[in-house]
Design an enzyme around this catalytic site. Structure first.
Site, mmCIF file in Angstrom:
data_model
loop_
_atom_site.group_PDB
_atom_site.id
_atom_site.type_symbol
_atom_site.label_atom_id
_atom_site.label_comp_id
_atom_site.label_asym_id
_atom_site.label_seq_id
_atom_site.Cartn_x
_atom_site.Cartn_y
_atom_site.Cartn_z
ATOM 1 N N CYS A 105 -9.065 20.006 -25.636
ATOM 2 C CA CYS A 105 -8.281 19.560 -26.857
ATOM 3 C C CYS A 105 -9.095 18.791 -27.915
ATOM 4 O O CYS A 105 -8.656 18.542 -29.071
ATOM 5 C CB CYS A 105 -6.865 19.058 -26.465
ATOM 6 N N CYS A 239 6.961 16.589 -25.544
ATOM 7 C CA CYS A 239 5.810 17.472 -25.300
ATOM 8 C C CYS A 239 5.303 17.873 -26.748
ATOM 9 O O CYS A 239 6.216 18.096 -27.570
ATOM 10 C CB CYS A 239 6.003 18.849 -24.577
ATOM 11 N N HIS A 366 0.096 21.492 -32.403
ATOM 12 C CA HIS A 366 -1.004 21.193 -31.805
ATOM 13 C C HIS A 366 -2.059 22.553 -31.396
ATOM 14 O O HIS A 366 -1.957 23.039 -30.211
ATOM 15 C CB HIS A 366 -0.686 20.596 -30.430
HETATM 16 N N1 CAA Z 1 17.231 24.597 -18.466
HETATM 17 C C1 CAA Z 1 16.494 24.311 -17.642
HETATM 18 N N2 CAA Z 1 15.054 25.086 -17.698
HETATM 19 C C2 CAA Z 1 14.679 25.469 -18.792
HETATM 20 C C3 CAA Z 1 15.756 25.659 -20.010
HETATM 21 C C4 CAA Z 1 16.987 25.075 -19.799
HETATM 22 N N3 CAA Z 1 17.863 25.142 -20.654
HETATM 23 N N4 CAA Z 1 15.010 26.219 -20.770
HETATM 24 C C5 CAA Z 1 13.678 26.172 -20.398
HETATM 25 N N5 CAA Z 1 13.472 25.718 -19.275
HETATM 26 C C6 CAA Z 1 12.358 25.887 -18.297
HETATM 27 C C7 CAA Z 1 11.957 27.107 -17.917
HETATM 28 O O1 CAA Z 1 11.424 26.818 -16.449
HETATM 29 C C8 CAA Z 1 11.017 27.660 -18.738
HETATM 30 O O2 CAA Z 1 9.926 28.450 -18.047
HETATM 31 P P1 CAA Z 1 10.044 30.115 -17.931
HETATM 32 O O3 CAA Z 1 10.854 30.446 -19.162
HETATM 33 O O4 CAA Z 1 8.692 30.407 -17.831
HETATM 34 O O5 CAA Z 1 10.854 30.097 -16.573
HETATM 35 C C9 CAA Z 1 10.215 26.203 -19.234
HETATM 36 O O6 CAA Z 1 11.352 25.245 -19.192
HETATM 37 C C10 CAA Z 1 9.608 26.264 -20.516
HETATM 38 O O7 CAA Z 1 10.482 26.820 -21.270
HETATM 39 P P2 CAA Z 1 10.416 27.709 -22.859
HETATM 40 O O8 CAA Z 1 9.117 28.932 -22.641
HETATM 41 O O9 CAA Z 1 11.629 28.323 -23.314
HETATM 42 O O10 CAA Z 1 9.695 26.403 -23.558
HETATM 43 P P3 CAA Z 1 9.324 26.732 -25.090
HETATM 44 O O11 CAA Z 1 8.655 28.051 -25.329
HETATM 45 O O12 CAA Z 1 10.095 26.159 -25.943
HETATM 46 O O13 CAA Z 1 8.216 25.513 -24.737
HETATM 47 C C11 CAA Z 1 7.220 23.785 -23.795
HETATM 48 C C12 CAA Z 1 8.501 24.113 -24.728
HETATM 49 C C13 CAA Z 1 6.928 24.287 -22.111
HETATM 50 C C14 CAA Z 1 7.543 22.218 -23.844
HETATM 51 C C15 CAA Z 1 5.739 23.748 -24.584
HETATM 52 O O14 CAA Z 1 6.079 23.570 -25.743
HETATM 53 C C16 CAA Z 1 4.524 23.354 -23.836
HETATM 54 O O15 CAA Z 1 4.061 23.750 -23.031
HETATM 55 N N6 CAA Z 1 4.143 22.134 -24.721
HETATM 56 C C17 CAA Z 1 3.090 21.551 -24.223
HETATM 57 C C18 CAA Z 1 1.855 22.110 -24.499
HETATM 58 C C19 CAA Z 1 0.609 21.658 -23.944
HETATM 59 O O16 CAA Z 1 0.569 21.269 -22.662
HETATM 60 N N7 CAA Z 1 -0.586 21.351 -24.745
HETATM 61 C C20 CAA Z 1 -1.599 20.758 -24.217
HETATM 62 C C21 CAA Z 1 -1.394 19.351 -24.400
HETATM 63 S S1 CAA Z 1 -2.596 18.524 -23.190
HETATM 64 C C22 CAA Z 1 -3.904 17.867 -24.474
HETATM 65 O O17 CAA Z 1 -3.963 17.899 -25.563
HETATM 66 C C23 CAA Z 1 -5.475 17.885 -23.759
HETATM 67 C C24 CAA Z 1 -6.037 19.003 -23.135
HETATM 68 O O18 CAA Z 1 -7.275 18.855 -23.435
HETATM 69 C C25 CAA Z 1 -5.384 20.165 -22.761
#
Ligand code: CAA
Length: 419
Positions: A105, A239, A366
Site C-alpha cells: 500500500c 475498514c 483506498h
Molecule cells: N452479517 C454478517 N456478515 C456479513 C454481513 C451481514 N449483514 N454482510 C457481510 N457480511 C460478511 C460476509 O462474510 C462477507 O463475506 P462473503 O460475502 O464473502 O461471505 C463479508 O462480511 C464482507 O462482506 P461484503 O463482501 O458484502 O463487504 P463489502 O464488499 O461491503 O466490503 C469490507 C466490506 C470487507 C470491509 C471491505 O471494504 C474491505 O475488505 N475493506 C478493507 C480493504 C483492505 O483491507 N485494504 C488494505 C488495507 S491494509 C493496507 O493499507 C496496507 C497494505 O499494504 C495491504
C-alpha cells in the site's frame, strides 16, 4: 533525506475514487448493470496522467522520467509491466523511461520517492502516478490478493480477511493496553465520512456513519472476521474501502521550473522525505507503528521541523485504529493518547491538526497504488486553496504525509511547505 537541490510539487490530478457505495460504481444492484463497465486500470492511469498534464499546463514532452505505483495489477487485472502501460496515455511519452514501483500500500509513496531520486540524478521534470483497480473480484477474494503484502507463509492463515484481522489484532492490543473503547475509535470513522461528504471525488461522498452505529456491530455494520478471537475488534465501519482510482503528480527542480515557465510560488516545496522498512511478519509491539515512527523521526530531523509545526497531515488510515496509532507515531499525541485527540475533534477540519481532510482511506477511498500519490496531492491542494467544501479556513503552510505498506512494514513520509 533532505533534498540536495530544491524539489517542487508543480501539481497534479486525481480521478474520482469509486467502488461499492459510490453512486457511479456499476455492480449487480446498479441500474446500469450490464449496460456499462467501470473504468479499467489503463483508463485510470490515462486519466490521471493526462489530467495532471492538463491541470498543470505541462507539455508531456517536458517529462524526463515517470514512476508508476501499483501493488497488485497482476492479480486484480492480469496486468503487469505498468511503465509500458502508462506511456500509452500520451504519444509524447513514448520512448521516455517509465518504471513501476511496488511496496504494497506504500507503492504510490515509493513512486514519489523514486521520482525525487531521479531529480537528484539529473532529471528536471518527473511524474509519479499511482493507480489500482480492485473491484474486479469480491472483497473476500481481494483480501487474499492484498494478503500478499503480509508474510504469506506465516501470516495468511490468521483470517481469510488477512489485513483486516491484522489490524483487529492491533485494535485488541491497543484497547487492552490503554483502556481505549470502540466508541473512541469510531470518532475516526465519523470524522472521515464527514470530510468525504464534502468531497465530490470521495468513494464515500454519499454515505455517512453516526457515532452510535459506528461504535458497535449491527446489521449494517457486521463484525465479519472468521477468527473468533479477533472478530469482536473489527467491523465494516472500521475498514478502508476497496476502491478503484488513480492520481498523478509532477515534480521539478528549480531548473525544471524554468523550463516549464513556472515560478516557485506556483508550487509547494519538499522539505524532506524518508522511507523505513521492517522485516515482514515481525511486529514487536502491536500498540505502536514503530516503522512509521522511524520514518517520521527521520523526516522531522531532515526537514528541521517538529510535529507541533505540522498544520495538515495525510496519514494511512487503512483501518480506524491505524489513524490513532499514526497520531502517536507522527508525534501528534503521546503514546496511548491518540484517542483523546480524536475525541476532542482536534484532527477535524476545525481542529488544531486536521488529518485526512478529504476523508482518508476510510472514506475518500483506498485504491492502493494511488493512495500515496493522492496524499501528496491533497497537501498541495490544501496549501493552494483548491479543496472546495473541505478547504481549511486558514491555508496550511507546513504539511506531512505518511503512506504505509503492509502491517507497518514499509513507510514513506514526506514533509512539505507552501512557497
Ligand atoms: N452479517 C454478517 N456478515 C456479513 C454481513 C451481514 N449483514 N454482510 C457481510 N457480511 C460478511 C460476509 O462474510 C462477507 O463475506 P462473503 O460475502 O464473502 O461471505 C463479508 O462480511 C464482507 O462482506 P461484503 O463482501 O458484502 O463487504 P463489502 O464488499 O461491503 O466490503 C469490507 C466490506 C470487507 C470491509 C471491505 O471494504 C474491505 O475488505 N475493506 C478493507 C480493504 C483492505 O483491507 N485494504 C488494505 C488495507 S491494509 C493496507 O493499507 C496496507 C497494505 O499494504 C495491504
Amino acid at each position: 533525506m533532505k533534498p540536495l537541490k530544491r524539489i517542487f510539487v508543480v501539481g497534479g490530478e486525481l480521478t474520482t475514487f469509486i467502488g461499492k457505495g459510490h453512486p457511479d460504481f456499476v455492480w449487480k444492484k446498479h441500474p446500469d448493470f450490464g449496460k456499462r463497465e467501470n473504468p479499467t486500470l489503463e483508463q485510470y492511469l490515462t486519466q490521471a496522467i493526462n489530467g495532471a498534464l492538463e491541470k498543470t499546463g505541462v507539455d508531456a514532452e517536458a517529462i524526463d522520467r515517470g514512476f508508476v505505483g501499483n501493488f497488485a495489477g497482476e492479480l486484480f487485472n492480469s496486468q503487469g509491466h505498468l511503465g509500458a502501460m502508462a506511456v500509452r496515455a500520451n504519444e509524447k511519452l513514448v520512448g521516455k523511461p517509465f518504471t513501476r514501483l511496488e511496496g504494497a500500500c506504500a507503492s504510490g509513496g515509493l513512486a514519489i520517492l523514486s521520482a525525487m531520486d531521479a531529480l537528484h540524478a539529473g532529471s528536471d521534470v518527473v511524474m509519479a502516478v499511482g493507480a489500482e483497480v480492485q473491484t474486479t473480484v469480491s472483497a473476500r477474494e481481494g483480501a487474499g490478493y492484498l494478503a500478499r503484502a503480509s508474510h504469506w507463509e506465516e501470516e495468511r492463515s490468521i483470517d481469510e480477511f488477512t489485513f483486516p484481522a491484522m489490524f483487529a489484532r492491533r485494535a485488541k492490543h491497543y484497547k487492552e493496553a490503554f483502556g481505549v473503547t470502540d466508541e473512541d475509535i469510531a470518532h475516526v470513522t465519523v470524522k472521515a465520512y464527514e470530510n468525504a461528504n464534502k468531497n465530490p471525488k470521495a468513494h464515500m461522498c454519499k454515505v455517512s456513519w453516526d457515532l452510535e452505529s459506528a461504535s458497535k456491530p449491527g446489521d449494517r455494520n457486521p463484525a465479519f472476521l472468521g477468527n473468533e478471537d479477533l472478530k469482536p475488534h473489527l467491523k465494516v465501519s472500521d475498514c478502508s474501502q476497496v476502491s478503484d482510482g488513480g492520481a498523478a503528480v509532477i515534480l521539478a527542480t528549480e531548473e525544471g521550473l524554468k523550463k516549464l515557465g513556472k515560478k516557485p510560488e506556483d508550487c509547494i516545496e519538499v522539505l524532506a522525505y524518508s522511507q523505513a522498512t521492517s522485516p515482514l511478519g515481525q511486529v514487536k509491539d502491536y500498540t505502536v507503528l514503530d516503522n512509521t515512527k522511524m520514518a517520521a523521526d527521520q523526516v522531522y530531523a531532515d526537514a528541521g521541523i517538529t510535529p507541533e509545526q505540522v498544520q495538515v497531515a495525510e496519514v494511512h488510515d487503512c483501518f480506524a485504529v491505524t489513524e490513532l496509532l499514526m497520531y502517536e507515531a507522527l508525534g501528534f499525541a503521546e503514546k496511548g493518547r491518540g484517542a483523546e485527540l480524536a475525541r476532542a475533534g482536534e484532527t477535524s477540519l476545525t481542529g488544531k491538526i486536521p488529518v485526512n481532510t478529504g476523508g482518508g482511506l476510510l472514506a475518500f477511498g483506498h485504491p492502493v497504488g494511488a493512495t500515496g500519490v493522492k496524499q501528496l496531492l491533497e497537501i498541495y491542494r490544501q496549501m493552494k486553496g483548491q479543496c472546495g467544501d473541505y478547504q481549511l479556513a486558514e491555508r496550511p503552510e507546513i504539511g506531512l504525509t505518511a503512506n504505509m505498506g503492509g502491517d507497518d512494514r514499509t513507510t514513506v513520509c514526506i514533509a512539505l511547505k507552501d512557497v
